[in-house]
Design an enzyme around this catalytic site. Structure first.
Site, PDB file in Angstrom:
ATOM      1  N   GLU A 221       0.845  -1.215   0.000  1.00 25.91           N
ATOM      2  CA  GLU A 221       0.000   0.000   0.000  1.00 25.91           C
ATOM      3  C   GLU A 221       0.874   1.257   0.000  1.00 25.91           C
ATOM      4  OE1 GLU A 221      -2.692  -1.120   3.328  1.00 25.91           O
ATOM      5  OE2 GLU A 221      -4.264  -0.482   1.931  1.00 25.91           O
TER       6      GLU A 221
ATOM      7  N   GLU B  50      -4.179  -9.144   3.054  1.00 25.32           N
ATOM      8  CA  GLU B  50      -4.876  -8.917   4.335  1.00 25.32           C
ATOM      9  C   GLU B  50      -6.061  -9.850   4.561  1.00 25.32           C
ATOM     10  OE1 GLU B  50      -3.733  -6.607   2.336  1.00 25.32           O
ATOM     11  OE2 GLU B  50      -2.879  -4.937   3.477  1.00 25.32           O
TER      12      GLU B  50
END
Ligand code: NAD
Length: 678
Positions: A102, A122
């Protein structure tokens, strides 16, 4: 931890936080500080962000997710990168995963080493990306691909990442220099939030999302992740980011996220033993004795891990059958394109067969996987003891036999241990490393290191009938039999437990693995059985009717063209069993089925924990999840039990005790659950 230097107009920011540069609070703080300083420094044309050591940021610091996150949080760091007027490039080697990737999405350019992997996994931790990942990734890859990559928690290798847009370039040489060159060439900001989301066909994307969510077993993290990615196309970027963040703050403290994080740490602990230090594996030559179902799978797993393997069978016919089994495994992987023809040749080149035990004389480690029979194994081990090198390690793949009794026939009991693989051995992740009374710490350490090399999840077990997994599974299976004698159907029991999340129901599992071996074992031990203990004879009746499971075309179910179906013959058998036992059947609901079967697991776990068969409560969770299809998102049976609503656990245990009757042994469940870290 975070340092930066300026050379020829480029600021190089280095993240140095061993071992994996996890995106901890200190790392975020250091990065923010560096970007603030860079913003205030004149004459800088661009910034490169790079990791020291073996990786970029391999992931976030998972420990932080259970508590309020301290500032600066990741979105703040990313905002600082985007606010800079000069372009920032990520130079990725090793892994850029989760928050690490990210962060690179906040940069203007991503250059990766050819061996690097990137991704947003995730969902595998019961969460979804919460620092813009669900909004920025679709701007690079398109919505459909982003849903697939995120819901599937995939680690994408650099080659594929380049193809689908997750990175902008690959470096085959000096990563830093190549990144600087690419950065100069870009020469401008390229904020992903300002880029459009590529147009897509709504129906097609909805279909992709449906499949991706189904693949993730419909877990809430995957469902929400898919929705968030879809949102990228119809909400303003800033607004969508805020929605993603708020949802992330909720899901990271959801019960499921806590449960999966528990397992994440439990898995790392399970392969360690406090009194034994890690060791470096120096084994080269390995041997497997017996090339039946297990031996062939074990040999194949060893080959795949790079070892030279000798396989020994008894007699030419058994040897030919063993060869055919290994050939079958190779062919299947070739067919499924999991193996290239070149690699298959390499594996074959490291594989040797013999029908003479002296072939193992030079082996560093020998694993026996011959028939499950004390006399057969003892005879074999005694012969082996005279053939192997004095310091060779000998291991048994026994499922139930007493490892200490087996050790007695060997000259070096300290070099002997159990390596209990699960079927199919080259696929199943779990490996119970069984410590006998005489097993030395060094031998145990080698067993654990071997598990790691094979990519298996090791759990250390003590010598007990069925070790950890089979002993607990047997209690569960017995209680599932009580249920059908009391009034439930095999179908109802299987349905209730698969609805809970078990990969398969107990009766479908029994049919798959076969009823005959257990039947023979029961007959052999009938004389020593406690006559007061509740005994359900339905499995015996099935075997005596020739129904020994799938391989015979029928067991608890019938199999028509390989398809499982209910069978009225089984209902008749169950009815007869109930009548003989004097049991009036009653209707049993799914809640009771679940309570009794899972209560049996939890109680048995408490018993064997108190006996020291398992070294920690969390090891039991790891065993059941990796070897027996217990749903990962519950955290395993003990974590699940520890988080049941008030009263439900006591009620389940009471029902379990009642079903078993006078001979029920209650474990100290409270003490077992106390061992779990919050
Ligand atoms: P199997 O019957 O398929 O294979 C046993 C093989 O050992 C046969 O090919 C046989 O020819 C060979 N053999 C027997 N005596 C031998 C000797 N003296 N020398 C060389 N070869 C010999 O059995 P399996 O299912 O592969 O089980 C093997 C072991 O693994 C058993 O101890 C079993 O309890 C254990 N195990 C089985 C499973 C499973 O699901 N099948 C799972 C875990 C562990």
């Amino acid at each position: 931890m975070i340092t930066w230097v300026q050379t020829e107009g480029i600021a190089v920011v280095t993240i140095d936080s061993p071992p994996v540069n996890a995106g901890s609070h200190a790392v975020r703080q250091g990065l923010l500080q560096a970007f603030t300083e860079i913003a205030a420094t004149p004459d800088i044309e661009g910034v490169v962000l790079i990791g020291a050591g073996k990786t970029f940021i391999a992931g976030s610091d998972i420990k932080e997710f259970g508590a309020p996150l301290s500032e600066p949080q990741l979105p703040t760091v990313i905002a600082a990168i985007e606010a800079l007027p000069i372009p920032v490039a990520a130079a990725i080697h090793g892994a850029a995963l989760g928050g690490g990737y990210e962060l690179t999405l906040g940069c203007d350019l991503r250059v990766a080493d050819r061996k690097a992997v990137v991704g947003l996994p995730e969902v595998s931790l019961g969460m979804f990306p919460g620092a813009g990942g669900t909004q920025r990734l679709p701007r690079l890859t398109g919505v459909a691909k982003a849903i697939e990559v995120i819901c599937d928690a995939r680690r994408v290798p650099a080659g594929e990442a380049l193809k689908i847009g997750m990175i902008d370039a690959i470096s085959d040489g000096d990563l830093l220099q190549d990144t600087i060159v690419a950065l100069r060439k870009l020469g401008r900001k390229r904020r992903l939030g300002e880029e459009p989301v590529p147009a897509f066909d709504v129906a097609q994307v909805k279909d992709v999302a449906k499949k991706a969510v189904a693949k993730a077993k419909g877990r809430p993290a995957a469902v929400q992740a898919a929705d968030l990615v879809l949102m990228a196309s119809d909400k303003a970027f800033g607004e969508a980011l805020a929605i993603e963040r708020a949802a992330f703050q909720e899901i990271r403290v959801s019960p499921e996220a806590f449960a999966i994080r528990h397992l994440f740490f439990a898995e790392r602990k399970a392969s360690k033993i406090d009194t034994v230090a890690d060791t470096k594996l120096t084994l080269e030559r390995l041997a497997v004795i017996g090339a039946g179902t297990m031996g062939a799978g074990i040999a194949y797993a060893l080959l795949n891990a790079g070892f030279a393997v000798s396989v020994v069978e008894q007699g030419q016919d058994a040897l030919a059958a063993g060869k055919a089994r290994l050939d079958g495994l190779l062919s299947m992987d070739l067919e499924r394109k999991r193996l290239t023809p070149e690699r298959a040749d390499q594996l074959r080149g490291r594989l040797a067969f013999a029908d003479d035990l002296t072939a193992v004389a030079s082996a560093d480690l020998v694993i026996e996987a011959v028939f499950e029979d004390m006399a057969v194994k003892k005879q074999l081990l005694a012969r082996l003891g005279a053939i192997v090198k004095p310091d060779a390690i000998v291991a048994t793949n026994t499922s139930y036999l007493d490892v200490d009794e087996l050790a007695q026939v060997l000259p070096r009991a300290d070099r002997f241990l159990g390596l209990h693989f699960f079927s199919p051995a080259h696929i199943m992740k779990l490996l119970e490393v069984v410590r006998g009374k005489a097993t030395s710490p060094a031998t145990l350490a080698i067993g654990l290191a071997l598990a790691k090399r094979l990519g298996k999840q090791a759990v250390v077990a003590g010598n007990a009938h069925g070790f950890i997994g089979n002993r607990i599974y047997n209690a569960y299976r017995r209680h599932s039999e009580f249920l059908i004698q009391d009034g439930a159907t095999p179908e109802a029991v299987d349905r209730a437990l698969t609805a809970f999340g078990m990969a398969m129901g107990p009766f479908a599992v029994t049919d798959l693995s076969g009823l005959d071996i257990a039947y023979r074992m029961r007959k052999a031990t009938a004389a020593t059985r406690d006559p007061k203990a509740r005994y359900v004879d339905i499995a015996d009746r099935l075997c005596e009717a020739g129904r020994v499971g799938r391989k015979s075309g029928a067991g608890y179910y019938q199999y028509v063209d390989g398809k499982q179906a209910s069978d009225p013959v089984v209902s008749d058998i169950i009815t007869a069993s109930r009548a003989e036992a004097g049991i009036a059947p009653r209707s049993i609901d799914d809640d009771e089925i679940r309570a009794r079967c899972l209560g049996a697991i939890v109680n048995e776990a408490a018993l064997l924990l108190a006996e020291g068969v398992a070294q920690r409560a969390s090891d039991i969770d790891v065993t059941l999840v990796h070897g027996y299809g217990f749903p990962r998102w519950t955290g395993g049976p003990l974590w699940w039990a520890a988080h049941l609503p008030q009263g439900e656990l006591a009620d389940a245990l009471e029902k379990t005790a009642k079903a078993e009757g006078a001979t029920f042994r209650a474990g100290d469940v409270t003490a077992a659950l106390k061992q779990l870290e919050p």
